[in-house]
Design an enzyme around this catalytic site. Structure first.
Site, PDB file in Angstrom:
ATOM      1  N   CYS A  54      53.299  45.172  38.113  1.00 34.73           N
ATOM      2  CA  CYS A  54      52.122  44.297  38.247  1.00 34.73           C
ATOM      3  C   CYS A  54      51.565  44.487  39.653  1.00 34.73           C
ATOM      4  O   CYS A  54      51.812  45.528  40.283  1.00 34.73           O
ATOM      5  CB  CYS A  54      52.463  42.839  37.925  1.00 34.73           C
ATOM      6  SG  CYS A  54      53.671  42.052  39.011  1.00 34.73           S
ATOM      7  N   ARG A  76      54.469  38.435  37.246  1.00 39.00           N
ATOM      8  CA  ARG A  76      54.576  38.979  35.893  1.00 39.00           C
ATOM      9  C   ARG A  76      55.699  40.001  35.735  1.00 39.00           C
ATOM     10  O   ARG A  76      56.533  39.881  34.815  1.00 39.00           O
ATOM     11  CB  ARG A  76      53.232  39.623  35.481  1.00 39.00           C
ATOM     12  CG  ARG A  76      52.110  38.620  35.307  1.00 39.00           C
ATOM     13  CD  ARG A  76      50.755  39.286  35.255  1.00 39.00           C
ATOM     14  NE  ARG A  76      50.388  39.865  36.548  1.00 39.00           N
ATOM     15  CZ  ARG A  76      49.290  40.566  36.778  1.00 39.00           C
ATOM     16  NH1 ARG A  76      48.449  40.803  35.784  1.00 39.00           N
ATOM     17  NH2 ARG A  76      49.032  41.029  37.987  1.00 39.00           N
ATOM     18  N   ASP A 123      46.889  37.462  35.231  1.00 41.07           N
ATOM     19  CA  ASP A 123      47.671  37.134  36.422  1.00 41.07           C
ATOM     20  C   ASP A 123      47.771  35.611  36.543  1.00 41.07           C
ATOM     21  O   ASP A 123      46.745  34.947  36.700  1.00 41.07           O
ATOM     22  CB  ASP A 123      46.965  37.730  37.647  1.00 41.07           C
ATOM     23  CG  ASP A 123      47.822  37.634  38.881  1.00 41.07           C
ATOM     24  OD1 ASP A 123      48.807  36.861  38.881  1.00 41.07           O
ATOM     25  OD2 ASP A 123      47.508  38.335  39.851  1.00 41.07           O
TER      26      ASP A 123
HETATM   27  P1  4NP Z   1      51.771  39.344  40.071  1.00 39.70           P
HETATM   28  O1  4NP Z   1      50.883  38.162  40.690  1.00 39.70           O
HETATM   29  O2  4NP Z   1      50.952  40.620  40.212  1.00 39.70           O
HETATM   30  O3  4NP Z   1      51.942  38.955  38.648  1.00 39.70           O
HETATM   31  O4  4NP Z   1      53.058  39.388  40.865  1.00 39.70           O
HETATM   32  C1  4NP Z   1      50.391  38.213  42.006  1.00 39.70           C
HETATM   33  C2  4NP Z   1      51.162  37.714  43.019  1.00 39.70           C
HETATM   34  C3  4NP Z   1      50.690  37.743  44.312  1.00 39.70           C
HETATM   35  C4  4NP Z   1      49.446  38.261  44.582  1.00 39.70           C
HETATM   36  C5  4NP Z   1      48.678  38.770  43.557  1.00 39.70           C
HETATM   37  C6  4NP Z   1      49.152  38.745  42.268  1.00 39.70           C
HETATM   38  N1  4NP Z   1      48.950  38.256  45.891  1.00 39.70           N
HETATM   39  O5  4NP Z   1      47.795  38.633  46.090  1.00 39.70           O
HETATM   40  O6  4NP Z   1      49.683  37.888  46.842  1.00 39.70           O
END
Ligand code: 4NP
Length: 155
Positions: free
Chosen positions: A8, A14, A122
């Protein structure tokens, strides 16, 4: 040994859930499951507390995981690379060196809805409900992946 990587953006919401769910459904001998983020924001971090809590609710402990960034070497290490959304797909495939690398990459929800390239939204900026929905989608997709892997049909 079949090796599966979940990808991800942050590797805290995720893909740690996807890693934990798939690992829980496969025998540890014969399979390696890992996760990574295309971004570098959360290297070394624990999964998001909301992912930890949802996983725990369904009997999974994902607190052994730490964030890491996807790297081109992952194309050599892994047989299957599942991405959550279109930007993950683009960020991973732009590092591909050849068609074989690209052929390893697929949207995880294509396991449920073939060729539709649906995204696992997300949940990072939303509430706990989003993490529940994420868990359910990933759990369903992982059931299909497990059936394929245990049949030896990984494509
Ligand atoms: P993930 O969600 O891609 O599902 O882990 C996110 C977690 C953090 C960030 C973006 C998406 N961030 O920009 O810090």
């Amino acid at each position: 040994m079949t090796k599966v990587l979940m990808v991800c953006l942050g590797n805290i919401c995720r893909s740690p859930l996807a890693e934990g769910i798939l690992k829980s459904k496969l025998p540890s001998s014969g399979f390696k499951v890992d996760s990574a983020g295309t971004g570098n924001y959360h290297i070394g971090d624990l999964p998001d507390q909301r992912s930890i809590d949802v996983a725990k609710k369904y009997g999974l402990d994902i607190t052994d995981q730490r964030g890491r960034q996807f790297s081109v070497r992952d194309f050599d290490e892994f047989d299957l690379i599942y991405v959550m959304d279109k930007s993950n797909f683009e960020n991973v495939t732009k590092l591909a060196r050849n068609p074989e690398d690209i052929s390893k990459v697929n949207y995880i929800l294509n396991e449920i809805y073939p060729n539709q390239n649906h995204s696992v939204p997300d949940p990072y900026t939303g509430g706990l409900q989003g993490f529940e929905a994420t868990f359910k989608m990933l759990d369903e997709a992982c059931d299909v992946i497990v059936k394929k892997l245990l049949k030896g049909n990984i494509n």
